[in-house]
Motif scaffolding. Structure first.
Motif, PDB file in Angstrom:
ATOM      1  N   LEU A  75       0.849  -1.189   0.000  1.00  0.00           N
ATOM      2  CA  LEU A  75       0.000   0.000   0.000  1.00  0.00           C
ATOM      3  C   LEU A  75       0.887   1.243   0.000  1.00  0.00           C
ATOM      4  N   GLU A  76       0.334   2.335  -0.503  1.00  0.00           N
ATOM      5  CA  GLU A  76       1.030   3.622  -0.481  1.00  0.00           C
ATOM      6  C   GLU A  76       0.166   4.641   0.244  1.00  0.00           C
ATOM      7  N   ALA A  77       0.795   5.457   1.070  1.00  0.00           N
ATOM      8  CA  ALA A  77       0.115   6.549   1.758  1.00  0.00           C
ATOM      9  C   ALA A  77       0.861   7.845   1.469  1.00  0.00           C
ATOM     10  N   LYS A  78       0.116   8.868   1.065  1.00  0.00           N
ATOM     11  CA  LYS A  78       0.721  10.162   0.755  1.00  0.00           C
ATOM     12  C   LYS A  78      -0.300  11.263   0.993  1.00  0.00           C
ATOM     13  N   PRO A  79       0.150  12.507   1.113  1.00  0.00           N
ATOM     14  CA  PRO A  79      -0.806  13.599   1.321  1.00  0.00           C
ATOM     15  C   PRO A  79      -1.776  13.719   0.145  1.00  0.00           C
ATOM     16  N   THR A  80      -3.001  14.036   0.449  1.00  0.00           N
ATOM     17  CA  THR A  80      -3.989  14.251  -0.605  1.00  0.00           C
ATOM     18  C   THR A  80      -3.552  15.431  -1.471  1.00  0.00           C
ATOM     19  N   PRO A  81      -3.438  15.246  -2.794  1.00  0.00           N
ATOM     20  CA  PRO A  81      -2.954  16.345  -3.643  1.00  0.00           C
ATOM     21  C   PRO A  81      -3.969  17.479  -3.734  1.00  0.00           C
ATOM     22  N   GLY A  82      -3.449  18.673  -4.049  1.00  0.00           N
ATOM     23  CA  GLY A  82      -4.308  19.836  -4.263  1.00  0.00           C
ATOM     24  C   GLY A  82      -4.658  20.612  -3.018  1.00  0.00           C
ATOM     25  N   GLN A  83      -4.088  20.242  -1.865  1.00  0.00           N
ATOM     26  CA  GLN A  83      -4.399  20.945  -0.625  1.00  0.00           C
ATOM     27  C   GLN A  83      -3.542  22.203  -0.504  1.00  0.00           C
ATOM     28  N   LYS A  84      -4.140  23.285  -0.048  1.00  0.00           N
ATOM     29  CA  LYS A  84      -3.423  24.549   0.154  1.00  0.00           C
ATOM     30  C   LYS A  84      -3.721  25.053   1.558  1.00  0.00           C
ATOM     31  N   PRO A  85      -2.674  25.180   2.378  1.00  0.00           N
ATOM     32  CA  PRO A  85      -1.270  24.809   2.109  1.00  0.00           C
ATOM     33  C   PRO A  85      -1.109  23.292   2.071  1.00  0.00           C
ATOM     34  N   LEU A  88       1.695  18.173   5.391  1.00  0.00           N
ATOM     35  CA  LEU A  88       2.965  17.491   5.644  1.00  0.00           C
ATOM     36  C   LEU A  88       2.723  16.291   6.544  1.00  0.00           C
ATOM     37  N   LEU A  89       3.227  15.137   6.128  1.00  0.00           N
ATOM     38  CA  LEU A  89       3.121  13.955   6.968  1.00  0.00           C
ATOM     39  C   LEU A  89       4.094  14.077   8.130  1.00  0.00           C
ATOM     40  N   PRO A  90       3.725  13.639   9.327  1.00  0.00           N
ATOM     41  CA  PRO A  90       4.621  13.748  10.490  1.00  0.00           C
ATOM     42  C   PRO A  90       5.941  13.007  10.257  1.00  0.00           C
ATOM     43  N   GLU A  91       6.990  13.522  10.849  1.00  0.00           N
ATOM     44  CA  GLU A  91       8.305  12.903  10.683  1.00  0.00           C
ATOM     45  C   GLU A  91       8.331  11.476  11.253  1.00  0.00           C
ATOM     46  N   GLY A  92       7.581  11.221  12.281  1.00  0.00           N
ATOM     47  CA  GLY A  92       7.565   9.891  12.888  1.00  0.00           C
ATOM     48  C   GLY A  92       6.488   8.976  12.347  1.00  0.00           C
ATOM     49  N   SER A  93       5.898   9.325  11.214  1.00  0.00           N
ATOM     50  CA  SER A  93       4.776   8.534  10.708  1.00  0.00           C
ATOM     51  C   SER A  93       5.197   7.125  10.290  1.00  0.00           C
ATOM     52  N   VAL A  94       6.401   6.967   9.740  1.00  0.00           N
ATOM     53  CA  VAL A  94       6.846   5.635   9.320  1.00  0.00           C
ATOM     54  C   VAL A  94       6.986   4.723  10.531  1.00  0.00           C
ATOM     55  N   ALA A  95       7.551   5.249  11.615  1.00  0.00           N
ATOM     56  CA  ALA A  95       7.687   4.443  12.833  1.00  0.00           C
ATOM     57  C   ALA A  95       6.319   4.064  13.379  1.00  0.00           C
ATOM     58  N   MET A  96       5.341   4.947  13.270  1.00  0.00           N
ATOM     59  CA  MET A  96       3.995   4.622  13.750  1.00  0.00           C
ATOM     60  C   MET A  96       3.346   3.541  12.896  1.00  0.00           C
ATOM     61  N   VAL A  97       3.582   3.588  11.611  1.00  0.00           N
ATOM     62  CA  VAL A  97       3.008   2.581  10.717  1.00  0.00           C
ATOM     63  C   VAL A  97       3.580   1.206  11.030  1.00  0.00           C
ATOM     64  N   ARG A  98       4.851   1.141  11.364  1.00  0.00           N
ATOM     65  CA  ARG A  98       5.477  -0.155  11.660  1.00  0.00           C
ATOM     66  C   ARG A  98       4.861  -0.823  12.890  1.00  0.00           C
ATOM     67  N   ARG A  99       4.153  -0.067  13.723  1.00  0.00           N
ATOM     68  CA  ARG A  99       3.536  -0.653  14.916  1.00  0.00           C
ATOM     69  C   ARG A  99       2.219  -1.347  14.610  1.00  0.00           C
ATOM     70  N   VAL A 253      -0.981   7.235  10.040  1.00  0.00           N
ATOM     71  CA  VAL A 253       0.015   8.122   9.446  1.00  0.00           C
ATOM     72  C   VAL A 253      -0.141   9.548   9.977  1.00  0.00           C
ATOM     73  N   HIS A 254      -1.377  10.023  10.021  1.00  0.00           N
ATOM     74  CA  HIS A 254      -1.624  11.402  10.463  1.00  0.00           C
ATOM     75  C   HIS A 254      -2.846  11.408  11.370  1.00  0.00           C
ATOM     76  N   PRO A 255      -2.680  11.145  12.667  1.00  0.00           N
ATOM     77  CA  PRO A 255      -3.843  11.051  13.564  1.00  0.00           C
ATOM     78  C   PRO A 255      -4.681  12.321  13.606  1.00  0.00           C
ATOM     79  N   GLU A 256      -4.061  13.475  13.408  1.00  0.00           N
ATOM     80  CA  GLU A 256      -4.800  14.731  13.508  1.00  0.00           C
ATOM     81  C   GLU A 256      -5.609  15.029  12.252  1.00  0.00           C
ATOM     82  N   LEU A 257      -5.090  14.628  11.085  1.00  0.00           N
ATOM     83  CA  LEU A 257      -5.776  14.926   9.815  1.00  0.00           C
ATOM     84  C   LEU A 257      -5.837  13.660   8.960  1.00  0.00           C
ATOM     85  N   PRO A 258      -6.541  12.626   9.400  1.00  0.00           N
ATOM     86  CA  PRO A 258      -6.584  11.394   8.593  1.00  0.00           C
ATOM     87  C   PRO A 258      -7.255  11.594   7.246  1.00  0.00           C
TER      88      PRO A 258
END
Length: 406
Positions: A75-85, A88-99, A253-258
């Motif tokens: 699977l791939e996870a990335k920010p939804t395109p077209g958002q202004k501003p 940004l995915l959190p820096e620790g998101s990869v570590a959270m996904v591994r859990r 990946v982004h608990p605040e803005l899923p």
């Protein structure tokens, strides 16, 4: 005073299991050619069952391996395109996904928003379309990518200005290969020289990687002012739980803005793989059933003919005191022994034939344990069923009827 003699004991001698087995095997030993031909017919039926189930199973495994290589569990996870501003995915998101429990691996890349050039004397617009990505060291196994020449980024190169080129990027930059014992080429990224240490093979699952220049995560921070926020997170999970992982991936990946995280859907190859597994399972069951049925008919036919040929023997044994249960046990044991020998030899022949064919085709050999169990246990069970009627028929012959047969 005369004493009357006691009546003779007319009770038949009880046969032990070993005696019954010896009688059953005796019929096989005294008619070796007929027994060998009968066992050969059974063994060919069992061998056919092994082959027609093992070869499709090996073909299925090779096919499933190819489908898995298409990313059925990625699977791939990335920010939804077209958002202004931009989100940004959190820096620790990869570590959270591994859990996440079913997740087996996770890695990420990030767009450094820099420009790559072959040298500082070339206009940077010449290489438009190439992207410079910061990559984590464990990226390749997650996206099923391979290094074509050289090596990938690792702990030894984390802090150094080194780069790995995708297949398209290598062609565009005029670096098709990295010959050994020659100086490594350099490329110009954001006014800094980077040494090329590897070139990737074509990556079907991630075509964006083919058009990218990959630099180490830490080196991108120090050399390219990278902020540490991943752009795309690649996730590999166990296939049965891939849908469950997808349902919680955005919130992880982004608990605040899923809602601002876009997650790819499972590959269509996963549905094809599951359909293939179901189809092959039904095929195996059908082929095994038909093969055992054919083998059982052969055993029954052999034992009926054996009863007809040995009527005089049956009559003589009855005249000497053998009862019906002993006659039944003798012929039933012979049928089971004949089937067991055929099952063992058939299993061996089928296994060897499968190993030879799969080796020739380059497939991973698969011998289904159900086929092996059916080849031996199934042959014995079919032998018991097939020998039941001939043994009962033999036991019903009276001594007079059997001995009077011309």
């Amino acid at each position: 005073m005369n004493q009357s003699s006691s009546p003779p004991d007319t009770n038949p001698v009880r046969l032990s299991p070993l005696d019954v087995l010896a009688l059953g095997i005796l019929g096989i030993r005294t008619r070796r050619i007929r027994a060998a031909l009968s066992a050969l017919g059974i063994s060919l039926g069992i061998a056919t069952m092994i082959v027609v189930t093992a070869i499709p199973a090996s073909s299925q495994k090779a096919l499933l391996a190819r489908l898995t290589a298409l990313g059925t569990n990625i699977l791939e996870a990335k920010p939804t395109p077209g958002q202004k501003p931009p989100v940004l995915l959190p820096e620790g998101s990869v570590a959270m996904v591994r859990r996440i429990g079913p997740v087996t691996a996770a890695s990420a890349v990030a767009n450094t928003h820099t420009v790559v050039q072959r040298s500082d004397h070339v206009d940077n617009t010449t290489y438009a379309g190439l992207t410079v990505l910061a990559a984590q060291n464990d990226l390749l196994p997650v996206i099923n990518a391979k290094v074509r020449t050289g090596r990938f980024l690792g702990p030894a190169t984390n802090t150094f200005p080194t780069a790995v080129l995708g297949s398209v990027a290598a062609t565009r930059l005029g670096i098709p290969d990295l010959p050994p014992n020659t100086p490594a080429p350099q490329i110009f990224i954001s006014d800094r020289w980077f040494t090329v240490i590897g070139i990737l093979a074509t990556t079907p699952l991630s075509p964006d990687i083919d058009r990218s220049v990959l630099v180490a995560w830490d080196a991108a921070r120090t050399e390219l002012r990278f902020d540490g926020h991943p752009t795309v997170i690649y996730v590999k999970a166990r296939e049965p739980a891939i849908e469950a992982v997808r349902s919680v991936l955005a919130a992880t990946v982004h608990p605040e803005l899923p809602g601002m995280v876009q997650v790819s859907r499972p590959s269509d190859a996963l549905a094809a793989k599951r359909a293939t597994q179901t189809t092959f399972s039904a095929l195996f069951l059908g082929l095994a059933t038909v093969s055992l049925l054919v083998g059982g008919i052969g055993v029954a036919n052999t034992m009926v003919i054996s009863v007809l040929e040995r009527r005089r023997e049956i009559g003589l044994r009855r005249a000497l005191g053998a009862n019906r249960s002993q006659i039944r046990a003798q012929f039933l044991t012979e049928a089971v022994a004949l089937s067991g020998l055929g099952g063992l030899s058939g299993t061996l022949i089928g296994t060897l034939a499968t190993l030879g064919y799969t080796t020739y085709q380059g497939w991973p050999p698969v011998i289904p344990w159900l086929s092996v169990a059916a080849g031996i246990g199934g042959a014995i069970a079919v032998g018991m069923l097939a020998g039941a009627y001939p043994s009962i028929r033999a036991s019903r012959l009276t001594p007079t009827e059997a001995l009077s047969t011309p």
